[in-house]
Scaffold this motif. Structure first.
Motif, mmCIF file in Angstrom:
data_model
loop_
_atom_site.group_PDB
_atom_site.id
_atom_site.type_symbol
_atom_site.label_atom_id
_atom_site.label_comp_id
_atom_site.label_asym_id
_atom_site.label_seq_id
_atom_site.Cartn_x
_atom_site.Cartn_y
_atom_site.Cartn_z
ATOM 1 N N THR A 1 18.322 -19.085 -40.885
ATOM 2 C CA THR A 1 17.298 -20.030 -40.442
ATOM 3 C C THR A 1 15.953 -19.350 -40.202
ATOM 4 O O THR A 1 15.031 -19.979 -39.699
ATOM 5 C CB THR A 1 17.746 -20.733 -39.139
ATOM 6 O OG1 THR A 1 17.948 -19.749 -38.139
ATOM 7 C CG2 THR A 1 19.001 -21.545 -39.372
ATOM 8 N N ALA A 2 15.833 -18.091 -40.556
ATOM 9 C CA ALA A 2 14.641 -17.314 -40.226
ATOM 10 C C ALA A 2 13.536 -17.486 -41.267
ATOM 11 O O ALA A 2 13.785 -17.776 -42.436
ATOM 12 C CB ALA A 2 15.003 -15.842 -40.103
ATOM 13 N N THR A 3 12.318 -17.288 -40.812
ATOM 14 C CA THR A 3 11.162 -17.234 -41.716
ATOM 15 C C THR A 3 11.068 -15.828 -42.286
ATOM 16 O O THR A 3 11.819 -14.924 -41.877
ATOM 17 C CB THR A 3 9.870 -17.576 -40.951
ATOM 18 O OG1 THR A 3 9.674 -16.585 -39.937
ATOM 19 C CG2 THR A 3 9.949 -18.956 -40.320
ATOM 20 N N ASP A 4 10.135 -15.608 -43.182
ATOM 21 C CA ASP A 4 9.998 -14.280 -43.809
ATOM 22 C C ASP A 4 9.691 -13.192 -42.787
ATOM 23 O O ASP A 4 10.225 -12.086 -42.869
ATOM 24 C CB ASP A 4 8.903 -14.314 -44.880
ATOM 25 C CG ASP A 4 9.325 -15.107 -46.107
ATOM 26 O OD1 ASP A 4 10.552 -15.254 -46.304
ATOM 27 O OD2 ASP A 4 8.447 -15.567 -46.856
ATOM 28 N N ASP A 5 8.832 -13.479 -41.818
ATOM 29 C CA ASP A 5 8.504 -12.483 -40.795
ATOM 30 C C ASP A 5 9.728 -12.151 -39.943
ATOM 31 O O ASP A 5 9.968 -10.989 -39.601
ATOM 32 C CB ASP A 5 7.373 -12.991 -39.891
ATOM 33 C CG ASP A 5 6.041 -13.062 -40.624
ATOM 34 O OD1 ASP A 5 5.877 -12.318 -41.614
ATOM 35 O OD2 ASP A 5 5.185 -13.862 -40.205
ATOM 36 N N GLU A 6 10.491 -13.181 -39.593
ATOM 37 C CA GLU A 6 11.696 -12.960 -38.772
ATOM 38 C C GLU A 6 12.756 -12.190 -39.549
ATOM 39 O O GLU A 6 13.516 -11.415 -38.971
ATOM 40 C CB GLU A 6 12.248 -14.298 -38.287
ATOM 41 C CG GLU A 6 11.359 -14.988 -37.275
ATOM 42 C CD GLU A 6 11.819 -16.397 -36.962
ATOM 43 O OE1 GLU A 6 12.454 -17.044 -37.828
ATOM 44 O OE2 GLU A 6 11.532 -16.868 -35.850
ATOM 45 N N LEU A 7 12.824 -12.408 -40.873
ATOM 46 C CA LEU A 7 13.787 -11.674 -41.700
ATOM 47 C C LEU A 7 13.525 -10.178 -41.629
ATOM 48 O O LEU A 7 14.461 -9.382 -41.501
ATOM 49 C CB LEU A 7 13.718 -12.145 -43.154
ATOM 50 C CG LEU A 7 14.430 -13.446 -43.481
ATOM 51 C CD1 LEU A 7 14.182 -13.825 -44.927
ATOM 52 C CD2 LEU A 7 15.907 -13.324 -43.232
ATOM 53 N N ASN A 8 12.261 -9.782 -41.739
ATOM 54 C CA ASN A 8 11.925 -8.357 -41.675
ATOM 55 C C ASN A 8 12.266 -7.777 -40.307
ATOM 56 O O ASN A 8 12.727 -6.643 -40.220
ATOM 57 C CB ASN A 8 10.431 -8.154 -41.982
ATOM 58 C CG ASN A 8 10.123 -8.444 -43.430
ATOM 59 O OD1 ASN A 8 10.977 -8.287 -44.297
ATOM 60 N ND2 ASN A 8 8.909 -8.890 -43.705
ATOM 61 N N THR A 9 12.077 -8.547 -39.243
ATOM 62 C CA THR A 9 12.385 -8.086 -37.890
ATOM 63 C C THR A 9 13.891 -7.915 -37.706
ATOM 64 O O THR A 9 14.347 -6.958 -37.071
ATOM 65 C CB THR A 9 11.858 -9.092 -36.852
ATOM 66 O OG1 THR A 9 10.474 -9.310 -37.091
ATOM 67 C CG2 THR A 9 12.051 -8.589 -35.447
ATOM 68 N N ASN A 10 14.657 -8.826 -38.267
ATOM 69 C CA ASN A 10 16.113 -8.807 -38.066
ATOM 70 C C ASN A 10 16.848 -7.849 -38.990
ATOM 71 O O ASN A 10 18.025 -7.574 -38.770
ATOM 72 C CB ASN A 10 16.682 -10.213 -38.213
ATOM 73 C CG ASN A 10 16.312 -11.096 -37.041
ATOM 74 O OD1 ASN A 10 16.144 -10.626 -35.929
ATOM 75 N ND2 ASN A 10 16.176 -12.390 -37.288
ATOM 76 N N ARG A 11 16.183 -7.326 -40.010
ATOM 77 C CA ARG A 11 16.852 -6.399 -40.945
ATOM 78 C C ARG A 11 17.393 -5.169 -40.215
ATOM 79 O O ARG A 11 18.486 -4.689 -40.503
ATOM 80 C CB ARG A 11 15.920 -5.987 -42.070
ATOM 81 C CG ARG A 11 15.685 -7.054 -43.079
ATOM 82 C CD ARG A 11 14.866 -6.514 -44.254
ATOM 83 N NE ARG A 11 14.217 -7.597 -44.963
ATOM 84 C CZ ARG A 11 14.810 -8.372 -45.865
ATOM 85 N NH1 ARG A 11 16.076 -8.156 -46.156
ATOM 86 N NH2 ARG A 11 14.151 -9.324 -46.465
#
Length: 128
Positions: A87-97
């Protein structure tokens, strides 16, 4: 229950604290359900069945329970992170990696411990 098998007579005995503790301690080492049954068997000189505790099995169960708890925690974290990633946006994806990589390392370490434990247990079992 037949009339002749009813237990309606009482026997009162006095014990010291030490005697009672010893009686209860001995009772705990048996398979009998209650102290009355155990005491009756002793007084009537009937067979008293003791418990056999296999410490190897207890150790195995303790270790398996701990491993299960650890794996359950990791699975819960993984599911939560997967939901966030879906459910993440692109910015959140990079943070959660980074969290995903760290969780994968934790999972790999736990699986390594499980495999080591299984190997050790199998080796002990084959030696016995």
């Amino acid at each position: 229950m037949k009339e002749e098998n009813k237990r309606n007579k009482w026997l009162h005995i006095r014990l010291t604290d030490r005697e009672l503790l010893k009686l209860k301690g001995n009772f705990e080492e048996t398979v009998h359900d209650n102290l009355s049954e155990y005491s009756r068997r002793i007084l009537l000189k009937k067979l008293v069945i003791g418990r056999y505790r296999d410490t190897g099995i207890q150790e195995l169960l303790r270790e398996l329970t701990a491993l299960k708890r650890d794996l359950h925690g990791l699975a819960t974290n993984y599911n939560q992170l997967a939901k966030k990633m879906n459910t993440a946006t692109d910015d959140e994806l990079n943070t959660n990696r980074f969290k995903v990589v760290k969780l994968e390392q934790s999972i790999q370490e736990s699986l390594k411990q499980v495999n080591q434990f299984i190997d050790q247990t199998a080796e002990k079992w084959l030696q016995s």
